[in-house]
Design a protein around this motif. Structure first.
Motif, PDB file in Angstrom:
ATOM      1  N   SER A 114       0.821  -1.215   0.000  1.00  0.00           N
ATOM      2  CA  SER A 114       0.000   0.000   0.000  1.00  0.00           C
ATOM      3  C   SER A 114       0.856   1.266   0.000  1.00  0.00           C
ATOM      4  CB  SER A 114      -0.944   0.016   1.207  1.00  0.00           C
ATOM      5  OG  SER A 114      -0.200   0.032   2.412  1.00  0.00           O
ATOM      6  N   ASP A 115       2.131   1.138   0.405  1.00  0.00           N
ATOM      7  CA  ASP A 115       3.006   2.310   0.456  1.00  0.00           C
ATOM      8  C   ASP A 115       4.456   1.823   0.500  1.00  0.00           C
ATOM      9  OD1 ASP A 115       3.697   4.984   0.568  1.00  0.00           O
ATOM     10  OD2 ASP A 115       3.415   5.158   2.729  1.00  0.00           O
ATOM     11  N   TRP A 116       5.364   2.622  -0.015  1.00  0.00           N
ATOM     12  CA  TRP A 116       6.781   2.270   0.060  1.00  0.00           C
ATOM     13  C   TRP A 116       7.626   3.523  -0.041  1.00  0.00           C
ATOM     14  CZ3 TRP A 116      10.232   3.207  -3.958  1.00  0.00           C
ATOM     15  CH2 TRP A 116       9.653   3.571  -5.196  1.00  0.00           C
ATOM     16  N   ASN A 117       8.833   3.466   0.549  1.00  0.00           N
ATOM     17  CA  ASN A 117       9.803   4.551   0.408  1.00  0.00           C
ATOM     18  C   ASN A 117      11.187   4.041   0.782  1.00  0.00           C
ATOM     19  OD1 ASN A 117      10.522   5.244   3.306  1.00  0.00           O
ATOM     20  ND2 ASN A 117       8.292   5.439   3.375  1.00  0.00           N
ATOM     21  N   LYS A 136       4.717  -0.835   3.354  1.00  0.00           N
ATOM     22  CA  LYS A 136       3.569  -1.139   4.197  1.00  0.00           C
ATOM     23  C   LYS A 136       2.660  -2.023   3.358  1.00  0.00           C
ATOM     24  CE  LYS A 136       1.890   1.999   6.991  1.00  0.00           C
ATOM     25  NZ  LYS A 136       1.125   3.153   7.533  1.00  0.00           N
TER      26      LYS A 136
END
Length: 195
Positions: A70-73, A83
């Motif tokens: 759902s999210d990455w960095n 995430k």
């Protein structure tokens, strides 16, 4: 329907609809995440029965949950932070290990659970979950609210002091009311056990 999924064995449990933050640094998992982001596909998270998260492939439990990023960095430490959100439950039919030690599996998805209302008889469990979610460490997990019997059961198996095999057995159940009944019995036992 049988599908091939790359697996990410963990010493923690993912349940449907919950989120889980992960730090990725091993090459096999960097390749997995890159592949999933490119194809917009998920991967399987399975709990470890024996072994570790790093190094040689671990022995796994045969039930897991499909995870979607759902999210990455990129973290300041150089690690990839992602995430994931849990979706469908599956049973592992067979596994293979690729050259870089990434495990893949033939999986069969378990039936979707009906979104049943939480019966009044389990209002105590709902109250217990609300009290647990007020604890700062639990609040930091950003768990969803429980609107259905399935959601209440999934969240409680994450938060109650269960063995990993008890968690997996309860996750594998497809009857949300039966799962809540088992949890209620467990809570009764825990509350009546002398310290």
């Amino acid at each position: 329907m049988v599908e091939t999924l790359p697996l990410f064995p963990l010493n923690t449990l993912l349940v449907p609809e919950a989120t889980l933050p992960l730090q990725i640094f091993e090459q096999r998992y960097l390749r997995l995440i890159k592949q999933c982001l490119r194809s917009q596909q998920g991967f399987g998270i399975v709990p470890i029965r024996d072994g570790g998260e790093v190094g040689a492939p671990a022995m796994i439990y045969q039930v897991g949950v499909l995870a979607h990023i759902s999210d990455w960095n990129q973290g300041s430490n150089g690690l990839l932070h992602i995430k994931v959100v849990g979706s469908r439950k599956f049973r592992v039919l067979s596994t293979q290990v690729e050259d870089d030690q990434l495990m893949t599996a033939e999986v069969e998805y378990l039936p979707e659970e009906d979104p049943l209302d939480i019966p009044d008889q389990f209002s105590g469990l709902q109250q217990l979950l609300e009290e647990l979610q007020e604890h700062p460490q639990v609040a930091a997990l950003e768990l969803p609210l429980a609107h259905t019997a399935s959601e209440l059961g999934w969240l409680l198996i994450l938060l109650l002091p269960l063995t990993r095999s008890e968690q997996v057995d309860m996750l594998a159940q497809n009857d949300p009311i039966e799962r809540l009944q088992h949890i209620a019995e467990l809570v009764d036992r825990l509350s009546s056990d002398p310290e």
